[in-house]
Scaffold this motif. Structure first.
Motif, PDB file in Angstrom:
ATOM      1  N   ALA A  34      10.180 -14.508  24.399  1.00 24.13           N
ATOM      2  CA  ALA A  34      10.203 -13.078  24.720  1.00 24.13           C
ATOM      3  C   ALA A  34      10.890 -12.287  23.617  1.00 24.13           C
ATOM      4  N   LYS A  35      10.351 -11.111  23.347  1.00 25.61           N
ATOM      5  CA  LYS A  35      10.934 -10.235  22.344  1.00 25.61           C
ATOM      6  C   LYS A  35      11.075  -8.827  22.916  1.00 25.61           C
ATOM      7  N   ALA A  36      11.796  -7.988  22.175  1.00 22.14           N
ATOM      8  CA  ALA A  36      12.006  -6.590  22.564  1.00 22.14           C
ATOM      9  C   ALA A  36      12.584  -6.493  23.979  1.00 22.14           C
ATOM     10  N   ASP A  37      12.065  -5.593  24.814  1.00 21.03           N
ATOM     11  CA  ASP A  37      12.634  -5.384  26.145  1.00 21.03           C
ATOM     12  C   ASP A  37      12.530  -6.626  27.019  1.00 21.03           C
ATOM     13  N   ALA A  38      11.499  -7.437  26.816  1.00 21.73           N
ATOM     14  CA  ALA A  38      11.350  -8.656  27.609  1.00 21.73           C
ATOM     15  C   ALA A  38      12.482  -9.632  27.323  1.00 21.73           C
ATOM     16  N   ALA A  39      12.976  -9.643  26.094  1.00 22.80           N
ATOM     17  CA  ALA A  39      14.110 -10.510  25.762  1.00 22.80           C
ATOM     18  C   ALA A  39      15.340 -10.099  26.564  1.00 22.80           C
ATOM     19  N   ALA A  40      15.589  -8.802  26.631  1.00 25.44           N
ATOM     20  CA  ALA A  40      16.725  -8.314  27.420  1.00 25.44           C
ATOM     21  C   ALA A  40      16.542  -8.623  28.897  1.00 25.44           C
ATOM     22  N   SER A  41      15.305  -8.533  29.374  1.00 24.76           N
ATOM     23  CA  SER A  41      15.012  -8.837  30.776  1.00 24.76           C
ATOM     24  C   SER A  41      15.342 -10.286  31.107  1.00 24.76           C
ATOM     25  N   LEU A  42      14.935 -11.202  30.245  1.00 29.90           N
ATOM     26  CA  LEU A  42      15.205 -12.619  30.488  1.00 29.90           C
ATOM     27  C   LEU A  42      16.688 -12.942  30.352  1.00 29.90           C
ATOM     28  N   ARG A  43      17.340 -12.294  29.392  1.00 29.60           N
ATOM     29  CA  ARG A  43      18.756 -12.565  29.154  1.00 29.60           C
ATOM     30  C   ARG A  43      19.595 -12.291  30.402  1.00 29.60           C
ATOM     31  N   THR A  44      19.193 -11.302  31.164  1.00 29.93           N
ATOM     32  CA  THR A  44      19.966 -10.908  32.343  1.00 29.93           C
ATOM     33  C   THR A  44      19.334 -11.379  33.646  1.00 29.93           C
ATOM     34  N   ALA A  45      18.307 -12.227  33.551  1.00 28.33           N
ATOM     35  CA  ALA A  45      17.562 -12.619  34.754  1.00 28.33           C
ATOM     36  C   ALA A  45      18.416 -13.407  35.730  1.00 28.33           C
ATOM     37  N   GLY A  46      19.211 -14.355  35.231  1.00 24.95           N
ATOM     38  CA  GLY A  46      20.062 -15.153  36.109  1.00 24.95           C
ATOM     39  C   GLY A  46      19.269 -15.853  37.196  1.00 24.95           C
ATOM     40  N   SER A  47      19.645 -15.605  38.448  1.00 20.83           N
ATOM     41  CA  SER A  47      18.994 -16.262  39.583  1.00 20.83           C
ATOM     42  C   SER A  47      17.561 -15.788  39.796  1.00 20.83           C
ATOM     43  N   GLU A  48      17.174 -14.688  39.136  1.00 26.44           N
ATOM     44  CA  GLU A  48      15.814 -14.173  39.278  1.00 26.44           C
ATOM     45  C   GLU A  48      14.823 -14.871  38.341  1.00 26.44           C
ATOM     46  N   LEU A  49      15.312 -15.778  37.512  1.00 21.93           N
ATOM     47  CA  LEU A  49      14.438 -16.447  36.562  1.00 21.93           C
ATOM     48  C   LEU A  49      13.294 -17.159  37.267  1.00 21.93           C
ATOM     49  N   SER A  50      13.590 -17.846  38.367  1.00 26.11           N
ATOM     50  CA  SER A  50      12.545 -18.579  39.088  1.00 26.11           C
ATOM     51  C   SER A  50      11.458 -17.633  39.591  1.00 26.11           C
ATOM     52  N   ALA A  51      11.859 -16.445  40.038  1.00 20.27           N
ATOM     53  CA  ALA A  51      10.881 -15.472  40.526  1.00 20.27           C
ATOM     54  C   ALA A  51       9.993 -14.972  39.390  1.00 20.27           C
ATOM     55  N   LEU A  52      10.576 -14.750  38.217  1.00 23.68           N
ATOM     56  CA  LEU A  52       9.788 -14.312  37.070  1.00 23.68           C
ATOM     57  C   LEU A  52       8.789 -15.389  36.661  1.00 23.68           C
ATOM     58  N   LEU A  53       9.239 -16.634  36.660  1.00 18.14           N
ATOM     59  CA  LEU A  53       8.333 -17.726  36.316  1.00 18.14           C
ATOM     60  C   LEU A  53       7.226 -17.869  37.351  1.00 18.14           C
ATOM     61  N   ALA A  54       7.560 -17.672  38.612  1.00 17.83           N
ATOM     62  CA  ALA A  54       6.572 -17.835  39.674  1.00 17.83           C
ATOM     63  C   ALA A  54       5.437 -16.824  39.550  1.00 17.83           C
ATOM     64  N   THR A  55       5.753 -15.623  39.058  1.00 15.14           N
ATOM     65  CA  THR A  55       4.708 -14.618  38.855  1.00 15.14           C
ATOM     66  C   THR A  55       3.786 -15.025  37.702  1.00 15.14           C
ATOM     67  N   ALA A  56       4.393 -15.516  36.624  1.00  8.59           N
ATOM     68  CA  ALA A  56       3.595 -15.925  35.473  1.00  8.59           C
ATOM     69  C   ALA A  56       2.854 -17.235  35.730  1.00  8.59           C
ATOM     70  N   LEU A  57       3.527 -18.169  36.386  1.00  8.32           N
ATOM     71  CA  LEU A  57       2.963 -19.499  36.628  1.00  8.32           C
ATOM     72  C   LEU A  57       3.121 -19.837  38.108  1.00  8.32           C
ATOM     73  N   PRO A  58       2.150 -19.486  38.931  1.00 12.07           N
ATOM     74  CA  PRO A  58       2.277 -19.686  40.386  1.00 12.07           C
ATOM     75  C   PRO A  58       2.571 -21.124  40.789  1.00 12.07           C
ATOM     76  N   TRP A  59       2.219 -22.105  39.969  1.00 16.28           N
ATOM     77  CA  TRP A  59       2.489 -23.495  40.343  1.00 16.28           C
ATOM     78  C   TRP A  59       3.980 -23.805  40.393  1.00 16.28           C
ATOM     79  N   THR A  60       4.823 -22.917  39.826  1.00 15.36           N
ATOM     80  CA  THR A  60       6.268 -23.158  39.831  1.00 15.36           C
ATOM     81  C   THR A  60       6.950 -22.666  41.099  1.00 15.36           C
ATOM     82  N   VAL A  61       6.222 -22.021  41.992  1.00 23.43           N
ATOM     83  CA  VAL A  61       6.836 -21.498  43.224  1.00 23.43           C
ATOM     84  C   VAL A  61       7.517 -22.638  43.985  1.00 23.43           C
ATOM     85  N   GLY A  62       8.790 -22.448  44.288  1.00 23.69           N
ATOM     86  CA  GLY A  62       9.547 -23.450  45.030  1.00 23.69           C
ATOM     87  C   GLY A  62      10.110 -24.573  44.199  1.00 23.69           C
TER      88      GLY A  62
END
Length: 395
Positions: A289-317
């Motif tokens: 990730a670059k630009a604003d997306a880099a900042a988004s990931l840097r601060t994702a914390g516990s929300e990282l799994s949710a972000l991955l689940a949107t991009a890659l539905p197979w990661t849900v759970g």
């Protein structure tokens, strides 16, 4: 001669100068070679993943020759390509359905005359890009150039593409991209873990101080990015450096407790995760990730799994077992991902590359911003140019 920085540009410069019989010492602040080349190797011995430079661009890239025959392989094109747009996961083809795809618009920009003085965003508006098309292409430029399109130079992008002569295709380095700096450093005197604390110079003589002591030489090649302070530079060099900020970048390898069902690449048009990749049968997910997306990931914390689940539905759970991060935007020795040309500041790279008193020389991808693509081939070329300048001055 002294070289500051053991990335691709510094090592290539040192290699070429040493080959001509000059004594060279390379100082590197990190405890490793490579600069913004950084490879992750899974614990189970699986295929390496790149947390910095991703691929070798072009079948005529000098990396192929430097590594030797059989050390690179074409990146497979048979992947499932998808996007995240308006929170929904869709096929990549949606970007060219009833609108112009981002890569098509960038190709048009490469051939467009009369873009001098325009930012990429202003050029897109003049070209009639609006609505969903504009949202997608603006994010495309953010992720490929690590810069705000409102500041990114349209002319610089066009020149950089035109100045690239490495050919077609994308290639992976067998065993990991960090094999390149290892090869370049072979036989060189490289001092790892020795950041330069002070630099003093007069024409024909330079002195650097590290925690290990003081060294002197007839010339120094500075390859660290302009965003990283180098003590002792003249004011006009500092002014050029200020006009060459590095864009934000954040990469992560996330290891999950399940494996991917398919090989995928996902482009997040919504601007949260940049590009996400996974390989069939592997449990690692690579996020670049670059630009604003880099900042988004840097601060994702516990929300990282949710972000991955949107991009890659197979990661849900799926449970996260491990995360390895390369936070280039917070790295004190890089200050960001790489340097893109800014509208109205196109001359900054040439000023940064200009030698001082035939004593201070400069290399690195920032010295070719807006003239060549800021990938590894640009860094290597800058090291070669600096080596030629040093040899001419010292002879």
């Amino acid at each position: 001669m002294i070289v500051i920085g053991a990335g691709a540009s510094g090592l290539n410069c040192a290699r070429l100068v040493s080959r001509e019989g000059l004594s060279v010492v390379v100082y590197e602040a990190r405890e490793r070679l490579g600069g913004r080349i950084r490879t992750h190797r899974p614990a189970d011995g699986g295929p390496p993943l790149e947390l910095g430079a991703q691929v070798v661009h072009g079948d005529r890239n000098p990396v192929h020759e430097l590594l030797g025959p059989g050390r690179t392989r074409a990146v497979p094109r048979r992947v499932t390509a998808r996007i995240v747009e308006d929170g929904a996961n869709r096929e990549m083809g949606a970007l060219s359905s009833g609108r112009r795809a981002p890569w098509q618009l960038e190709a048009v920009l490469q051939r467009s005359p009369g873009v001098t003085g325009l930012s990429v965003a202003s050029w897109l508006r003049a070209f009639g890009s609006t609505g969903a098309e504009a949202v997608a292409v603006l994010e495309w430029f953010r992720q490929n150039w690590a810069a705000d399109p409102e500041e990114l130079s349209a002319a610089g992008i066009a020149r950089a593409h035109c100045g690239d002569t490495v050919g077609e295709g994308e290639f992976a380095v067998e065993g990991g991209f960090d094999r390149l700096p290892e090869r370049l450093a072979d036989g060189l005197d490289v001092r790892l873990g020795e950041p330069v604390r002070e630099l003093l110079y007069e024409p024909g003589r330079v002195t650097v101080r590290t925690d290990a002591g003081v060294s002197s030489a007839r010339a120094v090649v500075i390859t660290v990015p302009p965003a990283v302070p180098v003590p002792g530079l003249p004011a006009w060099k500092l002014a050029a450096a200020a006009d060459l900020p590095a864009g934000d970048g954040y990469c992560a390898v996330v290891t999950l407790d399940r494996v991917a069902p398919d090989t995928m690449i996902v482009f997040d048009v919504d601007g949260h995760t940049g590009f996400t990749r996974c390989a069939a049968g592997r449990s690692e997910v690579l996020v670049v990730a670059k630009a604003d997306a880099a900042a988004s990931l840097r601060t994702a914390g516990s929300e990282l799994s949710a972000l991955l689940a949107t991009a890659l539905p197979w990661t849900v759970g799926a449970a996260v077992l491990d995360v390895e991060v390369a936070d280039w935007g917070r790295d004190p020795y890089t200050g960001g991902a790489f340097t893109a040309p800014r509208a109205g500041l196109e001359g900054a790279a040439r000023r940064w590359a200009e030698p001082v008193d035939d004593t201070l020389f400069f290399a690195g991808e920032a010295t070719v911003a807006g003239e060549q693509l800021p990938w590894v081939q640009g860094a290597l070329a800058s090291g070669e140019r600096a080596a030629e300048q040093v040899l001419k001055a010292l002879r």
